[in-house]
Design an enzyme around this catalytic site. Structure first.
Site, PDB file in Angstrom:
ATOM      1  N   ASP A  34       0.841  -1.200   0.000  1.00  0.00           N
ATOM      2  CA  ASP A  34       0.000   0.000   0.000  1.00  0.00           C
ATOM      3  C   ASP A  34       0.876   1.249   0.000  1.00  0.00           C
ATOM      4  O   ASP A  34       2.087   1.170   0.212  1.00  0.00           O
ATOM      5  CB  ASP A  34      -0.828   0.036   1.301  1.00  0.00           C
ATOM      6  CG  ASP A  34      -2.025  -0.896   1.230  1.00  0.00           C
ATOM      7  OD1 ASP A  34      -2.276  -1.450   0.157  1.00  0.00           O
ATOM      8  OD2 ASP A  34      -2.704  -1.044   2.259  1.00  0.00           O
ATOM      9  N   LYS A  55      -0.586   3.927  -4.997  1.00  0.00           N
ATOM     10  CA  LYS A  55      -0.046   5.238  -5.377  1.00  0.00           C
ATOM     11  C   LYS A  55      -1.083   6.331  -5.167  1.00  0.00           C
ATOM     12  O   LYS A  55      -2.239   6.170  -5.493  1.00  0.00           O
ATOM     13  CB  LYS A  55       0.363   5.239  -6.840  1.00  0.00           C
ATOM     14  CG  LYS A  55       1.603   4.450  -7.121  1.00  0.00           C
ATOM     15  CD  LYS A  55       2.181   4.880  -8.462  1.00  0.00           C
ATOM     16  CE  LYS A  55       3.400   4.084  -8.805  1.00  0.00           C
ATOM     17  NZ  LYS A  55       3.074   2.817  -9.446  1.00  0.00           N
ATOM     18  N   MET A 170     -11.119   6.588   8.693  1.00  0.00           N
ATOM     19  CA  MET A 170     -11.536   7.143   7.396  1.00  0.00           C
ATOM     20  C   MET A 170     -12.645   8.184   7.558  1.00  0.00           C
ATOM     21  O   MET A 170     -13.652   8.156   6.842  1.00  0.00           O
ATOM     22  CB  MET A 170     -12.023   6.008   6.464  1.00  0.00           C
ATOM     23  CG  MET A 170     -10.928   5.013   6.157  1.00  0.00           C
ATOM     24  SD  MET A 170     -11.519   3.561   5.275  1.00  0.00           S
ATOM     25  CE  MET A 170     -12.245   2.599   6.580  1.00  0.00           C
TER      26      MET A 170
HETATM   27  C1  LIG Z   1      -8.175   1.701   4.763  1.00  0.00           C
HETATM   28  S1  LIG Z   1      -8.050   2.052   6.476  1.00  0.00           S
HETATM   29  C2  LIG Z   1      -6.799   0.902   6.923  1.00  0.00           C
HETATM   30  C3  LIG Z   1      -6.705   0.677   8.401  1.00  0.00           C
HETATM   31  C4  LIG Z   1      -5.570  -0.237   8.785  1.00  0.00           C
HETATM   32  N1  LIG Z   1      -5.769  -1.559   8.260  1.00  0.00           N
HETATM   33  C5  LIG Z   1      -5.368  -0.299  10.299  1.00  0.00           C
HETATM   34  O1  LIG Z   1      -5.549  -1.370  10.886  1.00  0.00           O
HETATM   35  O2  LIG Z   1      -4.985   0.715  10.883  1.00  0.00           O
HETATM   36  C6  LIG Z   1      -7.182   3.586   6.439  1.00  0.00           C
HETATM   37  C7  LIG Z   1      -7.545   4.438   7.636  1.00  0.00           C
HETATM   38  O3  LIG Z   1      -6.854   3.980   8.778  1.00  0.00           O
HETATM   39  C8  LIG Z   1      -6.540   5.082   9.603  1.00  0.00           C
HETATM   40  N2  LIG Z   1      -5.080   5.160   9.740  1.00  0.00           N
HETATM   41  C9  LIG Z   1      -4.174   4.303   9.267  1.00  0.00           C
HETATM   42  N3  LIG Z   1      -2.934   4.666   9.633  1.00  0.00           N
HETATM   43  C10 LIG Z   1      -3.067   5.790  10.354  1.00  0.00           C
HETATM   44  C11 LIG Z   1      -2.154   6.667  11.009  1.00  0.00           C
HETATM   45  N4  LIG Z   1      -0.833   6.426  11.012  1.00  0.00           N
HETATM   46  N5  LIG Z   1      -2.651   7.750  11.647  1.00  0.00           N
HETATM   47  C12 LIG Z   1      -3.971   7.989  11.684  1.00  0.00           C
HETATM   48  N6  LIG Z   1      -4.880   7.213  11.076  1.00  0.00           N
HETATM   49  C13 LIG Z   1      -4.439   6.127  10.428  1.00  0.00           C
HETATM   50  C14 LIG Z   1      -7.119   6.320   8.934  1.00  0.00           C
HETATM   51  O4  LIG Z   1      -8.407   6.530   9.450  1.00  0.00           O
HETATM   52  C15 LIG Z   1      -7.154   5.892   7.487  1.00  0.00           C
HETATM   53  O5  LIG Z   1      -8.094   6.631   6.751  1.00  0.00           O
END
Ligand SMILES: C[S@@+](CC[C@H](N)C(=O)[O-])C[C@H]1O[C@@H](n2cnc3c(N)ncnc32)[C@H](O)[C@@H]1O
Length: 264
Positions: A34, A55, A170
């Site tokens: 990703d 990307k 999200m």
């Molecule tokens: C498609 S989801 C994937 C979540 C991921 N699988 C997890 O367990 O954290 C993407 C969302 O995860 C959250 N997210 C992931 N990494 C983050 C970070 N470092 N800081 C804040 N939010 C994060 C945000 O809400 C983002 O829009």
């Protein structure tokens, strides 16, 4: 046929990658990853071909069906294929869809859990997910569902009744609507709330407010993805992390003293 490892890379800081994930990456032939995976994590896969399917900006994001097909194709050619995702692969990561497509195609799948941002990101920022006497439940919620109405996948009334800690993934584009729904469902305006942007990355920001003002604060501060929206009494139990030796402290947008995360 090779094996496809669905690996969670954690919230961002490479030091939060699991040892098992690092071990598999070192022997990977192909890594399908990703966006927003730290380059130090990708570097562990020194003999692998890297395929970026996330990307942003000028590149386009690869459709899920294309990713499934790519993984099946790679498994037919290589013995160790890694599908590397942010956080945990099975928390809002579409990992289950990939696992299902792979097994349906006869490909062996192994899962390597990762620290999900909604728990590990919070803890790293000093916000406990639960605290005795304050929050006895934590609910992980999507702020961007599958239908035309991005909030239709969640029963916001029920969520407000459960209370405890609500962590919304999200939600950057929907934070104002979510706050409105939870207020309409009966949560008090003064309920502590926070937005956690780029959790565990060097440019992490934590905005603290209340359910009544957090959407306005997030808009004023131009919060961008990735960010988490956290609601509940635990926000006021935040422990600002102590400085790491040798790390450069900086001032957050709210005037708090913040520190760079631990090195890997
Ligand atoms: C498609 S989801 C994937 C979540 C991921 N699988 C997890 O367990 O954290 C993407 C969302 O995860 C959250 N997210 C992931 N990494 C983050 C970070 N470092 N800081 C804040 N939010 C994060 C945000 O809400 C983002 O829009």
């Amino acid at each position: 046929m090779g094996v496809v490892y669905l690996i969670g890379a954690g919230p961002g800081d490479p030091g939060l990658l699991t040892r098992r994930a690092a071990r598999v990456l070192r022997r990977a032939d192909v890594v399908v990853h990703d966006a927003l995976i730290d380059r130090r994590v990708l570097k562990l896969a020194r003999s692998a071909r890297l395929i970026d399917v996330g990307k942003r900006g000028f590149g386009r994001r690869t459709e899920q069906e294309e990713i499934n097909a790519l993984l099946i194709e790679q498994a037919a050619q290589a013995s160790t294929v890694v599908r590397l995702k942010g956080g945990d692969p099975f928390v809002f990561g579409r990992g289950a869809e990939e696992a299902r497509a792979l097994t349906a195609a006869g490909v062996r799948v192994r899962i390597v859990p990762g620290i999900t941002s909604g728990l590990g990101g919070l803890a790293a920022a000093g916000i406990p997910a639960t605290t005795r006497g304050v929050s006895g439940a934590v609910t992980l919620v999507t702020g961007h569902g599958t239908g035309c109405d991005p909030l239709a996948d969640v029963d916001w009334q029920a969520l407000a009744r459960v209370g405890g800690t609500i962590v919304i993934y999200m939600a950057v584009r929907t934070i104002d609507q979510i706050a409105e729904r939870l207020l309409a469902a009966g949560l008090p305006r003064g309920t502590p709330a926070a937005v956690l942007e780029n959790a565990t990355w060097p440019d992490e920001r934590v905005l603290e407010g209340t359910l009544g003002n957090i959407a306005e604060l997030a808009q004023r501060e131009e919060v961008a993805a990735p960010a988490l929206f956290v609601i509940g009494g635990v926000v006021s139990w935040r422990t600002a992390p102590a400085p790491v030796r040798g790390a450069r402290p900086r001032i957050s947008s709210l005037g708090r003293l913040e520190v760079q995360p631990e090195p890997m």
